[in-house]
Scaffold this motif. Sequence first.
Motif, PDB file in Angstrom:
ATOM      1  N   PHE A 149       0.983  -0.919   0.262  1.00 31.98           N
ATOM      2  CA  PHE A 149       0.077   0.029  -0.346  1.00 31.98           C
ATOM      3  C   PHE A 149       1.150   1.566  -0.059  1.00 31.98           C
ATOM      4  N   GLU A 150       2.015   0.857  -0.372  1.00 29.57           N
ATOM      5  CA  GLU A 150       2.651   2.259   0.042  1.00 29.57           C
ATOM      6  C   GLU A 150       3.018   2.615  -1.654  1.00 29.57           C
ATOM      7  N   ILE A 151       3.226   3.776  -2.093  1.00 24.78           N
ATOM      8  CA  ILE A 151       3.961   4.997  -2.479  1.00 24.78           C
ATOM      9  C   ILE A 151       5.399   4.252  -3.144  1.00 24.78           C
ATOM     10  N   VAL A 152       5.914   3.850  -4.402  1.00 27.68           N
ATOM     11  CA  VAL A 152       7.108   4.093  -4.105  1.00 27.68           C
ATOM     12  C   VAL A 152       7.832   4.876  -5.805  1.00 27.68           C
ATOM     13  N   GLN A 153       8.680   5.424  -5.361  1.00 28.09           N
ATOM     14  CA  GLN A 153       9.178   6.368  -6.620  1.00 28.09           C
ATOM     15  C   GLN A 153       9.740   5.563  -7.304  1.00 28.09           C
ATOM     16  N   GLN A 154      10.228   6.089  -8.679  1.00 31.86           N
ATOM     17  CA  GLN A 154      11.834   5.318  -9.684  1.00 31.86           C
ATOM     18  C   GLN A 154      12.785   5.602  -8.750  1.00 31.86           C
ATOM     19  N   ARG A 155      13.750   4.275  -9.072  1.00 36.70           N
ATOM     20  CA  ARG A 155      14.831   4.656  -8.597  1.00 36.70           C
ATOM     21  C   ARG A 155      15.007   4.341  -6.742  1.00 36.70           C
ATOM     22  N   GLN A 156      13.356   4.245  -6.401  1.00 37.35           N
ATOM     23  CA  GLN A 156      13.413   4.210  -5.080  1.00 37.35           C
ATOM     24  C   GLN A 156      14.137   3.182  -4.555  1.00 37.35           C
ATOM     25  N   ALA A 157      15.132   2.461  -3.651  1.00 37.28           N
ATOM     26  CA  ALA A 157      15.710   1.176  -2.985  1.00 37.28           C
ATOM     27  C   ALA A 157      14.460   0.773  -1.944  1.00 37.28           C
ATOM     28  N   LEU A 158      14.547  -0.449  -2.974  1.00 32.12           N
ATOM     29  CA  LEU A 158      13.174  -1.386  -1.976  1.00 32.12           C
ATOM     30  C   LEU A 158      13.224  -2.182  -1.121  1.00 32.12           C
ATOM     31  N   MET A 159      14.383  -3.309  -1.831  1.00 33.67           N
ATOM     32  CA  MET A 159      14.561  -4.757  -1.370  1.00 33.67           C
ATOM     33  C   MET A 159      16.561  -4.968  -1.583  1.00 33.67           C
ATOM     34  N   LYS A 160      16.384  -5.780  -0.104  1.00 30.35           N
ATOM     35  CA  LYS A 160      18.395  -5.693  -0.437  1.00 30.35           C
ATOM     36  C   LYS A 160      18.279  -7.748  -0.614  1.00 30.35           C
ATOM     37  N   ILE A 161      19.224  -8.366  -1.467  1.00 31.67           N
ATOM     38  CA  ILE A 161      19.072 -10.125  -1.381  1.00 31.67           C
ATOM     39  C   ILE A 161      20.249  -9.829  -1.935  1.00 31.67           C
ATOM     40  N   VAL A 162      20.427 -11.234  -1.561  1.00 27.46           N
ATOM     41  CA  VAL A 162      22.086 -11.687  -1.269  1.00 27.46           C
ATOM     42  C   VAL A 162      21.818 -13.395  -1.648  1.00 27.46           C
ATOM     43  N   GLY A 163      22.524 -14.022  -2.125  1.00 28.61           N
ATOM     44  CA  GLY A 163      22.575 -15.341  -2.569  1.00 28.61           C
ATOM     45  C   GLY A 163      23.701 -16.128  -1.709  1.00 28.61           C
ATOM     46  N   HIS A 164      22.928 -17.324  -1.327  1.00 31.50           N
ATOM     47  CA  HIS A 164      23.652 -18.178  -0.579  1.00 31.50           C
ATOM     48  C   HIS A 164      25.038 -19.448  -1.276  1.00 31.50           C
ATOM     49  N   GLU A 165      24.583 -19.611  -2.789  1.00 30.78           N
ATOM     50  CA  GLU A 165      25.085 -20.584  -3.534  1.00 30.78           C
ATOM     51  C   GLU A 165      26.799 -20.993  -3.659  1.00 30.78           C
ATOM     52  N   ARG A 166      26.934 -19.271  -3.588  1.00 24.74           N
ATOM     53  CA  ARG A 166      28.021 -19.291  -4.616  1.00 24.74           C
ATOM     54  C   ARG A 166      28.479 -18.201  -3.145  1.00 24.74           C
ATOM     55  N   LEU A 167      30.001 -18.679  -2.545  1.00 23.85           N
ATOM     56  CA  LEU A 167      30.476 -17.551  -1.458  1.00 23.85           C
ATOM     57  C   LEU A 167      31.916 -17.743  -1.790  1.00 23.85           C
TER      58      LEU A 167
END
Length: 240
Positions: A149-167
């Motif tokens: 329900f939040e309004i986001v703008q262009q280029r706004q950071a939304l989520m940080k994700i990380v992969g675990h398969e390759r370290l």
Amino acid sequence: MKKYLSLFLLVIFFMPRAVFAAVQENARGILVAVHQATLSSELAAKVIAVPKQMGETFKKGDTLIQLDCRLFNAQLEKVDAEAKAARAKLDNVQQLNRLNSIGTLDVAIAEADLQKVQAERLMAQLNVARCDIKAPFSGSVEQLDIHPFEIVQQRQALMKIVGHERLEADIIVPAQWMTWLAINKTIVLQVEETKQRLQAVISHIGPSVDPTSQTIQIRAAIKKVPVKVLPGMSVVAEFR
């Protein structure tokens, strides 16, 4: 006695390093994910769904954030209708041209109009596709910055994700080790948090030495990553 001691030290000094192959050198490092990203919005729109919460895992291609796409769907439908009209007009103009009832300029204009509408249709399709922000790789949500329900703008950071398969492990070592360090050299990583031992190989050696500490950064790729080993954990690298 002094004579024999001096001779012994001289032999040790010139002895090749291979004789000391059993000597173990240690250095500290930290685990980093090969795949990590901060997802941003390419559109200004309302968030209608966030299927994955912080700490939850996902597969490549899963929808992570869904935006309200009604406006962009309507725009696509409008452009679809315009494309059909432009196609029908071009077909009619081409038929008249074959009957010599119209000039070639009219045909060229009709073709250009159709190309313009087709380009607009492609842009509308891209906007519709951007409403569903999908995972570029498998991993988990590390940080969530928005809610439904939040309004986001262009280029706004939304989520940080990380992969675990390759370290990989970033390791700082003395610059003097450059005399024997080499790409593809096998090392062992002792994970301090889980006490697990991982096999790794040196994949990169830094291009420059820190002039203050006289150290250099290297990176080691881990061959197989256990389930409990995560990015950010500390390791002790064992070189033999």
